[in-house]
Design an enzyme around this catalytic site. Structure first.
Site, PDB file in Angstrom:
ATOM      1  CE  LYS A 296       2.442  -2.609  -4.306  1.00 20.42           C
ATOM      2  NZ  LYS A 296       2.186  -2.191  -2.902  1.00 20.42           N
TER       3      LYS A 296
ATOM      4  CG  ASP B 187      -1.896  -1.168   1.200  1.00 16.93           C
ATOM      5  OD1 ASP B 187      -2.255  -1.633   0.107  1.00 16.93           O
ATOM      6  OD2 ASP B 187      -2.253  -1.639   2.293  1.00 16.93           O
TER       7      ASP B 187
END
Ligand code: GDP
Ligand code: IMO
Ligand code: MG
Length: 429
Positions: free
Chosen positions: A16, A13
């Site tokens: 990306k 998280d």
């Protein structure tokens, strides 16, 4: 001309999806190479918010996208995601999306087993996404998996299905569950096969052809190095290798095809699910980070645990993950703090450590050693150039570079695609 692999440098998280989407403008192909629909990648483009779990983030720009063999594919989740995105005007067709025909499938029996194990584990549970990821990888390595190519040969599954069901029946019996409904499983597979097969290809051929043709390939990692099955906080990890090396094996391109490795790191730290987290803040500051950063899981909606940036962990991730440069995201979340802290080492009893110990008990025991820096009151939100950043924010970023021994290539200043500062072009390396 370099290919680029994007991987998470923390516990997932990190942003990306946003960075892959930004880079995808200049890529010829975007490739997922590990994980499955446990991933949740969020893209914000103007008014539109796209949430991707299984589909490579390049699909939103229409960049040709590939799901590689290293992914575990839930074909029903694939169909649901394609249909959901179509409602948002993003169309994945066999022209724009290809799925490796040697990709192992996640079946309903894997999801069952994931849930049964988590429910039975009480306080020791991993906090998985309950998507069947771990059990599907177990069957792959156990040589029992049903793969995408098998969908074209369902009448010949015979002994392969016998072995798979025998294994699962024994496990299910241990939980007091009935045996696998074989006929139902076969019927479900027959139904979904017609949807999946048009996407199925030996994608390693396309990738090698693209490479020899000088095309730019962008690899999209899921999760992060600290969730890697070998290098992460075992056993509180996912069941795949999340490091850049996995991009080669998980797609069918050799290691020299991977190129620049861009590690994505948040300007602070979060984790969702169980497991050790040295810089976790269970106080008002942690809550403030969570609120400012909207730290709720994309996949499960769970609240993410929050804490200060841990340079020891990211330095380790950069080393084992093969990271060439970092994209530092969510710097705007730190706006307005009087002071910001960075973990620069650990105390384990009387010892001082400059790395994260391997044993889970030691990992849980280490006490972070902090360096405190002055914060900044100006807003960094939406900054698109280095010159737009306050001096103190630049100092913070430079100190991180020094501590993790890795240069910052990009800085992200909001969820929006274009709110990104380019420092060093990963494709140019
Ligand atoms: P991923 O799994 O690594 O793709 O990350 P997620 O999408 O699960 O979580 C990252 C969240 O942060 C998403 O909601 C993004 O929209 C958001 N985000 C990404 N970059 C930034 C940034 O620079 N600033 C802020 N405030 N939010 C960001
Ligand atoms: P993205 O790609 C954050 C975590 C789960 C759990 C552990 C194992 O969005 O960064 P699994 O279902 O994989 O067996 O769960 O890994 N996890 C993630 N945490 N981001 C992710 O993906 C994750 N995928 C899995 O919370 O702790
Ligand atoms: Mg995510």
């Amino acid at each position: 001309m370099a290919n680029v692999a994007v991987i998470g440098a923390q516990w997932g998280d990190e942003g990306k999806g946003k960075i892959v989407d930004w880079l995808a403008e200049r890529a010829d192909m975007v490739v997922r190479f590990q994980g499955g629909h446990n991933a949740g990648h969020t893209l914000v483009v103007g008014e539109n918010v796209y949430k991707l779990s299984l589909l490579p983030s390049g699909i939103v720009r229409g960049t040709p996208s590939v799901i590689g063999n290293g992914v575990v594919l839930d074909p029903w989740a694939l169909k649901a995601e394609i249909e959901r995105l179509a409602e948002q005007g993003v169309h994945a067709s066999p022209e724009t999306l290809r799925v490796a025909d040697n990709c192992p499938l996640i079946l309903p029996i894997h999801r069952d087993l994931d849930g049964l194990r988590e429910d039975a584990s009480g306080a020791g549970k991993i906090g998985t996404t309950r998507r069947g990821i771990g059990p599907a990888y177990e069957d792959k390595v156990g040589r029992r998996a049903i793969r995408v190519c098998d969908l074209a040969h369902l009448d010949d599954l015979g002994s392969q299905l016998d072995r798979l069901c025998a294994h699962h029946d024994a496990l299910r019996a241990g939980f007091g569950e009935p045996p696998v409904d074989r006929e139902r499983l076969l019927a479900d597979l027959r139904e979904i096969a017609a949807f999946v097969l048009p996407f199925a290809k030996p994608v390693w051929r396309d990738l090698n052809e693209a490479r020899t043709g000088g095309k730019r390939i962008l690899f999209e990692g899921a999760q992060g190095v600290l969730l890697d099955i070998d290098h992460g906080t075992y056993p509180f990890v996912t069941s795949s290798n999340t490091i850049a090396g996995a991009a080669a094996g998980g797609s069918g391109l050799g290691p020299s095809g991977v190129g620049f490795v861009l590690g994505i790191a948040k300007a602070y730290t979060t984790r969702v699910g169980s497991g050790p987290f040295p810089t976790e803040l269970e106080d008002e500051t942690g809550q403030r980070l969570g609120e400012r950063g909207h730290e709720f899981g994309t996949v499960t909606g769970r609240k993410r645990r929050c804490g200060w940036f841990d340079s020891v962990l990211v330095r380790q991730s950069a080393a084992v993950g093969g990271i060439t440069g970092i994209a530092l995201t969510k710097i705007d979340v730190l706006d307005g703090f009087d002071e910001v802290k960075i973990c620069v080492g650990y105390k384990l009893g009387d010892e001082t450590l400059d790395y994260y110990p391997t044993h889970a008990a030691d990992q849980a025991k280490v006490v972070p050693v902090y360096e405190t820096m002055e914060g900044w009151q100006e807003s960094t939100a939406g900054a698109r150039s280095w010159a737009d950043l306050p001096a103190q924010a630049i100092k913070y970023i430079r100190r991180i570079e020094e501590l993790i021994r890795c240069p910052v290539a990009l800085v992200s200043t909001s969820p929006e695609r274009e709110d990104t500062i380019l420092v060093r072009d990963p494709f140019a390396d």
